[in-house]
Design an enzyme around this catalytic site. Structure first.
Site, PDB file in Angstrom:
ATOM      1  N   LYS A   1      29.036  14.495  35.051  1.00 29.08           N
ATOM      2  CA  LYS A   1      28.277  15.754  35.160  1.00 29.08           C
ATOM      3  C   LYS A   1      29.228  16.957  35.196  1.00 29.08           C
ATOM      4  O   LYS A   1      29.053  17.907  34.464  1.00 29.08           O
ATOM      5  CB  LYS A   1      27.423  15.786  36.454  1.00 29.08           C
ATOM      6  CG  LYS A   1      26.428  14.653  36.594  1.00 29.08           C
ATOM      7  CD  LYS A   1      25.620  14.763  37.869  1.00 29.08           C
ATOM      8  CE  LYS A   1      26.413  14.697  39.164  1.00 29.08           C
ATOM      9  NZ  LYS A   1      27.042  13.378  39.441  1.00 29.08           N
TER      10      LYS A   1
ATOM     11  N   ARG B   1      19.107  16.982  44.168  1.00 27.14           N
ATOM     12  CA  ARG B   1      19.509  15.612  44.493  1.00 27.14           C
ATOM     13  C   ARG B   1      18.343  14.796  45.032  1.00 27.14           C
ATOM     14  O   ARG B   1      18.455  13.599  45.200  1.00 27.14           O
ATOM     15  CB  ARG B   1      20.559  15.622  45.608  1.00 27.14           C
ATOM     16  CG  ARG B   1      21.961  15.986  45.176  1.00 27.14           C
ATOM     17  CD  ARG B   1      22.586  14.861  44.395  1.00 27.14           C
ATOM     18  NE  ARG B   1      23.880  14.407  44.841  1.00 27.14           N
ATOM     19  CZ  ARG B   1      25.038  14.993  44.571  1.00 27.14           C
ATOM     20  NH1 ARG B   1      25.101  16.096  43.887  1.00 27.14           N
ATOM     21  NH2 ARG B   1      26.161  14.444  44.985  1.00 27.14           N
TER      22      ARG B   1
ATOM     23  N   ARG C   1      40.147   8.441  39.922  1.00 24.73           N
ATOM     24  CA  ARG C   1      40.264   9.898  40.127  1.00 24.73           C
ATOM     25  C   ARG C   1      40.919  10.243  41.463  1.00 24.73           C
ATOM     26  O   ARG C   1      41.668  11.203  41.562  1.00 24.73           O
ATOM     27  CB  ARG C   1      38.875  10.541  40.046  1.00 24.73           C
ATOM     28  CG  ARG C   1      38.932  12.054  40.163  1.00 24.73           C
ATOM     29  CD  ARG C   1      37.583  12.691  40.017  1.00 24.73           C
ATOM     30  NE  ARG C   1      36.666  12.213  41.044  1.00 24.73           N
ATOM     31  CZ  ARG C   1      35.407  12.622  41.165  1.00 24.73           C
ATOM     32  NH1 ARG C   1      34.933  13.490  40.314  1.00 24.73           N
ATOM     33  NH2 ARG C   1      34.641  12.163  42.122  1.00 24.73           N
TER      34      ARG C   1
ATOM     35  N   ARG D   1      39.617  11.563  44.378  1.00 19.27           N
ATOM     36  CA  ARG D   1      39.211  12.710  45.200  1.00 19.27           C
ATOM     37  C   ARG D   1      39.064  12.196  46.630  1.00 19.27           C
ATOM     38  O   ARG D   1      39.000  10.984  46.843  1.00 19.27           O
ATOM     39  CB  ARG D   1      37.865  13.240  44.655  1.00 19.27           C
ATOM     40  CG  ARG D   1      37.539  14.656  45.071  1.00 19.27           C
ATOM     41  CD  ARG D   1      36.352  15.186  44.290  1.00 19.27           C
ATOM     42  NE  ARG D   1      35.095  14.597  44.733  1.00 19.27           N
ATOM     43  CZ  ARG D   1      33.943  14.733  44.093  1.00 19.27           C
ATOM     44  NH1 ARG D   1      33.895  15.431  42.970  1.00 19.27           N
ATOM     45  NH2 ARG D   1      32.849  14.161  44.562  1.00 19.27           N
TER      46      ARG D   1
ATOM     47  N   ARG E   1      27.803   6.575  48.219  1.00 18.67           N
ATOM     48  CA  ARG E   1      27.304   7.626  47.314  1.00 18.67           C
ATOM     49  C   ARG E   1      26.390   7.033  46.248  1.00 18.67           C
ATOM     50  O   ARG E   1      25.371   7.618  45.884  1.00 18.67           O
ATOM     51  CB  ARG E   1      28.477   8.365  46.660  1.00 18.67           C
ATOM     52  CG  ARG E   1      29.106   9.388  47.590  1.00 18.67           C
ATOM     53  CD  ARG E   1      30.541   9.716  47.207  1.00 18.67           C
ATOM     54  NE  ARG E   1      30.692  10.320  45.905  1.00 18.67           N
ATOM     55  CZ  ARG E   1      31.835  10.311  45.208  1.00 18.67           C
ATOM     56  NH1 ARG E   1      32.917   9.727  45.699  1.00 18.67           N
ATOM     57  NH2 ARG E   1      31.893  10.887  44.037  1.00 18.67           N
TER      58      ARG E   1
HETATM   59  P1  AP5 Z   1      33.044  13.843  36.835  1.00 18.53           P
HETATM   60  O1  AP5 Z   1      32.810  14.710  35.652  1.00 18.53           O
HETATM   61  O2  AP5 Z   1      33.694  14.451  38.029  1.00 18.53           O
HETATM   62  O3  AP5 Z   1      31.691  13.120  37.264  1.00 18.53           O
HETATM   63  P2  AP5 Z   1      30.531  13.655  38.176  1.00 18.53           P
HETATM   64  O4  AP5 Z   1      29.271  13.081  37.652  1.00 18.53           O
HETATM   65  O5  AP5 Z   1      30.603  15.156  38.319  1.00 18.53           O
HETATM   66  O6  AP5 Z   1      30.932  12.909  39.516  1.00 18.53           O
HETATM   67  P3  AP5 Z   1      31.180  13.413  40.981  1.00 18.53           P
HETATM   68  O7  AP5 Z   1      31.855  12.290  41.688  1.00 18.53           O
HETATM   69  O8  AP5 Z   1      31.860  14.732  41.014  1.00 18.53           O
HETATM   70  O9  AP5 Z   1      29.671  13.545  41.416  1.00 18.53           O
HETATM   71  P4  AP5 Z   1      29.072  13.404  42.810  1.00 18.53           P
HETATM   72  O10 AP5 Z   1      27.647  13.504  42.485  1.00 18.53           O
HETATM   73  O11 AP5 Z   1      29.473  12.253  43.624  1.00 18.53           O
HETATM   74  O12 AP5 Z   1      29.788  14.588  43.582  1.00 18.53           O
HETATM   75  P5  AP5 Z   1      29.346  16.067  43.964  1.00 18.53           P
HETATM   76  O13 AP5 Z   1      30.572  16.874  43.883  1.00 18.53           O
HETATM   77  O14 AP5 Z   1      28.118  16.511  43.261  1.00 18.53           O
HETATM   78  O15 AP5 Z   1      33.875  12.573  36.330  1.00 18.53           O
HETATM   79  C1  AP5 Z   1      34.347  11.599  37.237  1.00 18.53           C
HETATM   80  C2  AP5 Z   1      35.634  10.979  36.686  1.00 18.53           C
HETATM   81  O16 AP5 Z   1      35.325  10.271  35.485  1.00 18.53           O
HETATM   82  C3  AP5 Z   1      36.693  12.016  36.309  1.00 18.53           C
HETATM   83  O17 AP5 Z   1      37.961  11.518  36.618  1.00 18.53           O
HETATM   84  C4  AP5 Z   1      36.512  12.176  34.794  1.00 18.53           C
HETATM   85  O18 AP5 Z   1      37.703  12.564  34.159  1.00 18.53           O
HETATM   86  C5  AP5 Z   1      36.069  10.783  34.383  1.00 18.53           C
HETATM   87  N1  AP5 Z   1      35.161  10.799  33.233  1.00 18.53           N
HETATM   88  C6  AP5 Z   1      34.129  11.655  32.991  1.00 18.53           C
HETATM   89  N2  AP5 Z   1      33.526  11.350  31.832  1.00 18.53           N
HETATM   90  C7  AP5 Z   1      34.173  10.254  31.324  1.00 18.53           C
HETATM   91  C8  AP5 Z   1      33.996   9.475  30.129  1.00 18.53           C
HETATM   92  N3  AP5 Z   1      33.038   9.738  29.254  1.00 18.53           N
HETATM   93  N4  AP5 Z   1      34.832   8.448  29.951  1.00 18.53           N
HETATM   94  C9  AP5 Z   1      35.821   8.162  30.858  1.00 18.53           C
HETATM   95  N5  AP5 Z   1      36.045   8.870  31.989  1.00 18.53           N
HETATM   96  C10 AP5 Z   1      35.224   9.915  32.221  1.00 18.53           C
HETATM   97  O19 AP5 Z   1      28.914  15.830  45.500  1.00 18.53           O
HETATM   98  C11 AP5 Z   1      29.863  15.473  46.487  1.00 18.53           C
HETATM   99  C12 AP5 Z   1      29.183  15.448  47.848  1.00 18.53           C
HETATM  100  O20 AP5 Z   1      28.696  16.766  48.169  1.00 18.53           O
HETATM  101  C13 AP5 Z   1      27.936  14.550  47.941  1.00 18.53           C
HETATM  102  O21 AP5 Z   1      28.279  13.217  48.253  1.00 18.53           O
HETATM  103  C14 AP5 Z   1      27.151  15.243  49.072  1.00 18.53           C
HETATM  104  O22 AP5 Z   1      27.692  14.933  50.333  1.00 18.53           O
HETATM  105  C15 AP5 Z   1      27.423  16.720  48.821  1.00 18.53           C
HETATM  106  N6  AP5 Z   1      26.422  17.355  47.939  1.00 18.53           N
HETATM  107  C16 AP5 Z   1      26.641  17.907  46.718  1.00 18.53           C
HETATM  108  N7  AP5 Z   1      25.505  18.417  46.217  1.00 18.53           N
HETATM  109  C17 AP5 Z   1      24.537  18.178  47.144  1.00 18.53           C
HETATM  110  C18 AP5 Z   1      23.139  18.460  47.194  1.00 18.53           C
HETATM  111  N8  AP5 Z   1      22.509  19.073  46.184  1.00 18.53           N
HETATM  112  N9  AP5 Z   1      22.449  18.070  48.298  1.00 18.53           N
HETATM  113  C19 AP5 Z   1      23.061  17.451  49.325  1.00 18.53           C
HETATM  114  N10 AP5 Z   1      24.388  17.141  49.334  1.00 18.53           N
HETATM  115  C20 AP5 Z   1      25.120  17.511  48.251  1.00 18.53           C
END
Ligand code: AP5
Length: 184
Positions: free
Chosen positions: A15, A90, A129, A131, A142
């Site tokens: 995403k 979410r 990754r 993080r 997650r």
């Molecule tokens: P990346 O692009 O970062 O994937 P992503 O879908 O954005 O994954 P995230 O882990 O960032 O999502 P998340 O939903 O867990 O975290 P968020 O920050 O929203 O890609 C991931 C990896 O894969 C990278 O290394 C990339 O290079 C690689 N990659 C990408 N595409 C690829 C491909 N095609 N082929 C190979 N490799 C590839 O949330 C974090 C925390 O914040 C949550 O757990 C929660 O506690 C809180 N939070 C955030 N939003 C909310 C909300 N709305 N409500 C409540 N809590 C929230």
């Protein structure tokens, strides 16, 4: 032309990676609730202090912390001509809140893009990754949280016929191409 896009998909589905590319291409803000929260944690703001434990455990931050944040962000001038939401909504409560907010702002989401990737590929990507919340235990939680909430959110948008599902388990450039075709 305005573009208002919502990205759905599990952790690691791409995403953030893809939202950033489309945001640059369409010159619209990439609004990532995860990035906003991580910045708040780094700055040790009151939001960051409240959110940190939830994020470390892989739990969703309470809606009360997120809803005002989204309302403020989408009300900024730079979001008047479009935006990409990444990581929000979410759950169904967040989706319903967003619907009402968009009515108030006199806006519509053009498209909801749901990136699908198998769990084993997600775990592999996230462990690579490294993080702070990319350790095995938090990743597993997650994914559980995602699967618990995803079906009702996907149903919510499916009923509105704005949902498009994209295979996120392809080369990054191919995913970008599929997304660009879906939103054109
Ligand atoms: P990346 O692009 O970062 O994937 P992503 O879908 O954005 O994954 P995230 O882990 O960032 O999502 P998340 O939903 O867990 O975290 P968020 O920050 O929203 O890609 C991931 C990896 O894969 C990278 O290394 C990339 O290079 C690689 N990659 C990408 N595409 C690829 C491909 N095609 N082929 C190979 N490799 C590839 O949330 C974090 C925390 O914040 C949550 O757990 C929660 O506690 C809180 N939070 C955030 N939003 C909310 C909300 N709305 N409500 C409540 N809590 C929230």
């Amino acid at each position: 032309m305005t573009k208002r896009l919502i990205f759905l998909g599990p952790p690691g589905s791409g995403k953030g990676t893809q939202a950033q590319k489309l945001s640059e291409h369409h010159q619209i803000p990439h609004v990532s609730t995860g990035d906003i929260l991580r910045e708040a944690v780094a700055q040790q703001t009151s939001l960051g202090k409240e959110a940190k434990d939830y994020m470390d455990k892989g739990e969703l931050v309470p809606d009360t912390l997120i809803l005002n944040l989204i309302q403020d962000r989408l009300s900024h001038d730079d979001a008047a001509n479009g935006w990409i939401l990444d990581g929000f909504p979410r759950n169904v409560n967040q989706a319903a809140f967003l619907e009402e907010l968009l009515i108030k702002l006199n806006q519509n989401a053009d498209c909801v893009l749901n990136l699908e990737v198998p769990d084993d590929v997600l775990v592999e990507r996230l462990l690579a990754r490294q993080r702070k919340d990319d350790n095995e235990e938090t990743i597993r939680r997650r994914l559980e949280v995602y699967h618990h909430n995803a079906v009702p959110v996907i149903d919510f948008y499916h009923q509105k016929q704005t949902l498009k599902t994209i295979d996120g388990n392809q080369e990054m450039e191919q995913v970008t191409k599929s997304l660009s075709e879906a939103v054109s």
